[in-house]
Design a protein around this motif. Structure first.
Motif, PDB file in Angstrom:
ATOM      1  N   THR A 148       0.836  -1.203   0.000  1.00 57.95           N
ATOM      2  CA  THR A 148       0.000   0.000   0.000  1.00 57.95           C
ATOM      3  C   THR A 148       0.868   1.249   0.000  1.00 57.95           C
ATOM      4  OG1 THR A 148      -1.777  -1.175   1.159  1.00 57.95           O
ATOM      5  CG2 THR A 148      -1.817   1.227   1.239  1.00 57.95           C
ATOM      6  N   HIS A 149       1.948   1.199   0.767  1.00 57.22           N
ATOM      7  CA  HIS A 149       2.931   2.289   0.786  1.00 57.22           C
ATOM      8  C   HIS A 149       4.307   1.693   0.506  1.00 57.22           C
ATOM      9  CE1 HIS A 149       0.002   5.158   2.360  1.00 57.22           C
ATOM     10  NE2 HIS A 149      -0.375   4.229   3.217  1.00 57.22           N
ATOM     11  N   ASP A 150       5.080   2.415  -0.260  1.00 54.20           N
ATOM     12  CA  ASP A 150       6.372   1.887  -0.693  1.00 54.20           C
ATOM     13  C   ASP A 150       7.411   1.861   0.417  1.00 54.20           C
ATOM     14  OD1 ASP A 150       5.339   1.564  -3.236  1.00 54.20           O
ATOM     15  OD2 ASP A 150       5.987   3.568  -3.905  1.00 54.20           O
ATOM     16  N   GLU A 151       7.317   2.786   1.368  1.00 58.30           N
ATOM     17  CA  GLU A 151       8.407   2.944   2.322  1.00 58.30           C
ATOM     18  C   GLU A 151       8.088   2.442   3.727  1.00 58.30           C
ATOM     19  OE1 GLU A 151       9.558   6.999   2.248  1.00 58.30           O
ATOM     20  OE2 GLU A 151      10.282   6.951   0.184  1.00 58.30           O
ATOM     21  N   ILE A 152       6.844   2.089   3.999  1.00 58.87           N
ATOM     22  CA  ILE A 152       6.487   1.599   5.329  1.00 58.87           C
ATOM     23  C   ILE A 152       5.519   0.425   5.212  1.00 58.87           C
ATOM     24  CG2 ILE A 152       6.790   3.830   6.474  1.00 58.87           C
ATOM     25  CD1 ILE A 152       3.692   4.035   6.488  1.00 58.87           C
ATOM     26  N   ASN A 153       5.477  -0.370   6.263  1.00 57.03           N
ATOM     27  CA  ASN A 153       4.495  -1.437   6.418  1.00 57.03           C
ATOM     28  C   ASN A 153       3.678  -1.126   7.674  1.00 57.03           C
ATOM     29  OD1 ASN A 153       5.559  -2.991   4.222  1.00 57.03           O
ATOM     30  ND2 ASN A 153       7.192  -3.687   5.579  1.00 57.03           N
ATOM     31  N   SER A 154       2.359  -1.291   7.574  1.00 61.54           N
ATOM     32  CA  SER A 154       1.461  -0.925   8.669  1.00 61.54           C
ATOM     33  C   SER A 154       0.784  -2.170   9.234  1.00 61.54           C
ATOM     34  CB  SER A 154       0.384   0.059   8.186  1.00 61.54           C
ATOM     35  OG  SER A 154       0.982   1.199   7.607  1.00 61.54           O
ATOM     36  N   TYR A 155       0.618  -2.184  10.545  1.00 59.64           N
ATOM     37  CA  TYR A 155      -0.070  -3.278  11.236  1.00 59.64           C
ATOM     38  C   TYR A 155      -0.992  -2.666  12.292  1.00 59.64           C
ATOM     39  CZ  TYR A 155       4.110  -5.479   9.314  1.00 59.64           C
ATOM     40  OH  TYR A 155       5.123  -5.879   8.480  1.00 59.64           O
ATOM     41  N   TYR A 156      -2.072  -3.351  12.590  1.00 61.57           N
ATOM     42  CA  TYR A 156      -3.013  -2.834  13.574  1.00 61.57           C
ATOM     43  C   TYR A 156      -3.588  -3.966  14.411  1.00 61.57           C
ATOM     44  CZ  TYR A 156      -7.073  -4.712  11.119  1.00 61.57           C
ATOM     45  OH  TYR A 156      -7.992  -5.560  10.574  1.00 61.57           O
ATOM     46  N   PHE A 157      -4.105  -3.613  15.565  1.00 61.89           N
ATOM     47  CA  PHE A 157      -5.027  -4.481  16.292  1.00 61.89           C
ATOM     48  C   PHE A 157      -5.850  -3.608  17.225  1.00 61.89           C
ATOM     49  CE2 PHE A 157      -3.652  -4.764  20.678  1.00 61.89           C
ATOM     50  CZ  PHE A 157      -2.306  -4.407  20.639  1.00 61.89           C
TER      51      PHE A 157
END
Length: 781
Positions: free
Chosen positions: A469-478
């Motif tokens: 979704t973004h080239d420079e970061i990875n996102s995680y949630y809970f």
């Protein structure tokens, strides 16, 4: 090789020996003495003269020059070999009595021993409290004679105990609003003094809170969305190609993190569910704003950023001496606390400088509200945050959102995190609302909040979390609101896998037993051993700590229980190749019961002892698991020896070799029975073949092991493996990280792992909460 003497009954010939438990009848040949080529081909059972003449002729042919009878076999050598293979029973002793009373002793034979077991290939059992006159087990006789009645009684008893468990344990837990499984709040040594003191404090605190709650019940007004009801965690990770710059190194990476928060902040309906800011005064008619997320992005998107003032603060803090001076004076000068530890050498000018620097920093941080555009000089924001971490008074404002490696010497953070706050109650609660009504309302609002998030935000959150979704970061949630559904989904998938494994056990039981009836009864006794053991564990022995780990005993007993069933059925199948125990079903099942009961009792006892070794650990959950697993194995053994044994008798009487595809029909009695057919087959001319597995172990495996060189090789391999195992065991260390319950790439597990490994913990805090407790007794374990 020992000669095999085959004896046929004759009116004038009495046979006195204890060759086997099978009585010899007039005109028939004992099954264990039958051969394809009997040595008395002309002698037949009967009372005619031809028979008498045949006997005299036979006796004369056996005598040598000295008048002694020789034991001979008129069969061919090949026949002898085949017969010895086919019938393991060998006649070693016999006495022939002639009608005149003169005994003609067979050469090489001796008189029968008074010990019944001395001449039988299987041990004889004298009559006792447990055995009848024939040496059969009385309990087995009762099962053979009344299989359906006993089967029904055992099934009814199992169901009754399960019902009592439901009434005494599950309903009692439901009445208290809990679950019968103990939640592992803390895992530590129960006997440790710190453990005792902490639990004493925790329980006393709970009691005080209950009393306060009872006193305050109906006396408190709760404003709408003024309390924290749930949180949404965002965790960000720099992409592998962006590790040199970190998550705050470029505008794109910072904007990517902002997109995650904007899912909620840009939603017009979020203000109806967020935590409202009641600390900031508002004019009449104005609506309160949502509380800003706990995130470092509040400084990057500050409504106002004084670049000059921020630069001045940075320049002053580049001097380590000034940082040390500020830390030594700030708590007294700014917070008016702990002035007794202020250095006596501090001058008024230094105190004034400390006060002014603190005011400048507070003026800058006061505009951190995440309501402005991205600060153009975001590099200065990152540098400012690194110096804030050096100040004891202000480190808490920035260290939450940066990783462990972030500092003035390394102003690069590869990870970041933030929290979005969800508020409650969703409507004002007046003082007329009771505690019970408030709890019910809170529960209903929780479901409402969850449905709102799933309907409006969940798809966008999943999209944000997708890789790429973004080239420079990875996102995680809970989210605490969704965590239950996520875990439930995981548990459901795991349950499907568990169902598959149990289905495989049932199918494999069907393959081994060749009966759906036995397979289903076997699986029933495996499954029912859990509630019976639970009842004994909780109700009989009054052990209240039922660990969640105990549920894994179901998988253990599925394997061990199936193994016990295989052992019992294998002995039952092997019994059809021993004619001396095929007299009737009582004799046959007594032999099977003795053969399997001892073996399974030893293995079950050693397994129970292994689980009970967990009692040496101080951890309550492991102790609970060990005791419960031992009960489960014991109950499973008892059910195999009772319920499954009874089922085998029913199977023998009604379904064996008679049911279509192993099903439970037709329901009539099998006539002739399998025991009778097996005896007749051994008396026939055709050689009875054993199953392939038995032949493989009897011929191939046993033959391989009987070679001394092979045993030596196997011994060396075993000792080598044992040495490696001991070496590896010596390398075991204490757990250093939290246990991963999910796959390491699962978004939920990924976020938890990042939070536990890359961010400051309570151990890194400068302050530490210490509890002083007075007036409470220590907990009684």
């Amino acid at each position: 090789p020992r000669e095999q003497l085959i004896l046929s009954t004759y009116p004038a010939l009495s046979i006195s020996s204890a060759l086997s438990p099978i009585p010899m009848q007039n005109g028939t040949i004992a099954p264990e003495a039958n051969m394809k080529n009997p040595p008395m081909a002309s002698v037949y059972g009967g009372g005619d003269d031809d028979g008498d003449e045949g006997f005299n002729e036979f006796q004369n042919t056996l005598k040598d020059d000295n008048g002694t009878v020789n034991a001979v076999n008129k069969g061919t050598p090949d026949d002898d070999i085949e017969d010895n293979k086919k019938y393991p029973a060998i006649v070693d002793e016999a006495v022939l009595s002639t009608p005149s009373g003169d005994d003609s002793v067979v050469k090489g034979a001796t008189a029968p021993s008074s010990d019944p077991s001395s001449s039988s290939p299987f041990p004889q059992h004298p009559p006792s409290f447990f055995t009848d006159d024939r040496g059969n087990l009385k309990a087995v006789n009762m099962v053979v004679r009344n299989p359906c009645l006993i089967f029904t009684l055992i099934i009814g008893l199992c169901i009754l105990i399960s019902f009592l468990l439901q009434m005494t344990v599950f309903r009692a837990a439901a009445a208290e609003g809990t679950i019968p499984i103990t939640v592992p709040v803390n895992e530590f040594d129960l006997g440790d003094l710190r453990s005792i003191q902490y639990d004493s404090f925790r329980l006393a605190k709970d009691e005080v809170q209950k009393m306060k709650g009872a006193l305050a019940d109906g006396q408190k007004n709760v404003q709408k969305q003024s309390e924290l009801a749930a949180i949404a965690y965002w965790v960000f990770e720099a992409d592998r190609d962006n590790t040199d710059k970190g998550v705050f190194g470029t505008a794109d990476s910072i904007g990517g993190m902002k997109d995650a928060y904007d899912i909620f902040l840009n939603s017009p309906d979020f203000k109806n569910y967020c935590v409202l800011d009641y600390q900031t005064p508002v004019a009449d008619g104005e609506t309160r704003k949502c509380r800003a997320p706990l995130s470092p992005l509040t400084m990057y998107y500050a409504s106002e950023w004084d670049e000059a003032k921020a630069g001045d603060v940075i320049e002053q803090l580049k001097d380590p001496a000034k940082v040390e001076l500020f830390n030594s004076l700030s708590t007294c000068v700014i917070q008016k606390q702990f002035c007794e530890i202020k250095p006596d050498s501090a001058t008024p000018e230094e105190e004034l400088w400390t006060l002014q620097l603190g005011l400048d920093i507070r003026n800058i941080t006061a505009k951190w509200d995440m309501e402005g555009p991205l600060v153009p000089n975001f590099g200065q924001v990152t540098e400012f945050a690194s110096y804030m971490k050096e100040l004891d008074l202000f480190t808490g404002t920035v260290d939450f959102g940066f990783d462990n490696g972030f500092s003035t010497s390394n102003p690069v953070s590869h990870f970041s995190r933030g929290i979005v706050f969800w508020g409650g109650p969703l409507a004002d609660l007046g003082n007329e609302t009771s505690k019970e009504d408030a709890e019910k309302k809170d529960e209903g609002e929780g479901d409402q909040r969850k449905d709102f998030i799933k309907a409006n935000y969940l798809d966008k959150m999943n999209k944000q979390s997708e890789k790429g979704t973004h080239d420079e970061i990875n996102s995680y949630y809970f989210m605490t609101t969704l965590i239950g559904d996520v875990i439930l989904d995981i548990v459901t998938k795991d349950a499907l896998l568990a169902i598959f494994s149990f289905a495989f056990v049932v199918i494999w039981l069907r393959v081994n037993t060749q009966s759906w009836f036995l397979a289903l009864v076997g699986f029933f006794e495996i499954a029912i051993s859990i509630p019976i053991a639970w009842f004994i564990f909780t109700v009989v022995f009054q052990i209240k700590y039922f660990a969640s780990l105990n549920t894994l005993a179901l998988f253990i007993v599925a394997a061990i229980g199936a193994d016990d069933i295989f052992i019992f059925m294998d002995a039952y199948k092997q019994s059809q190749y021993h004619p001396e125990i095929l007299v009737d079903l009582e004799t046959r099942m007594s032999w099977v019961y003795r053969r399997t009961g001892t073996a399974m009792a030893i293995t079950s006892a050693t397994t129970c002892a292994a689980f009970l070794c967990t009692l040496i650990t101080p951890l309550a959950s492991l102790q609970s698991f060990g005791i419960f697993a031992a009960f489960v194995i014991l109950i499973d053994y008892l059910l195999v020896m009772t319920l499954f044994c009874t089922a085998v008798v029913i199977y023998h009487n009604r379904y064996e070799n008679n049911a279509c595809l192993g099903c439970c029909c037709p329901c009539g009695l099998v006539d002739p029975s399998n025991t009778e057919e097996a005896r007749l087959a051994l008396e026939g001319d055709e050689e009875v073949k054993r199953d392939r597995i038995s032949e493989f172990f009897k011929v191939k495996v046993a033959g391989f092991i009987m070679v001394p060189l092979h045993r030596l090789i196997l011994g060396v391999l075993f000792l080598s493996w044992l040495a490696i195992a001991i070496w590896q065991m010596s390398l075991i260390e204490a757990t250093k990280e939290s246990e991963q319950f999910l796959d390491e790439n699962h978004p939920l597990q990924k976020s938890v792992t990042l939070l536990n490994t890359h961010f400051p913990t309570a151990d890194d805090d400068l302050g530490l909460k210490v509890h002083f407790v007075a007036g409470g007794d220590e907990i009684d374990r």
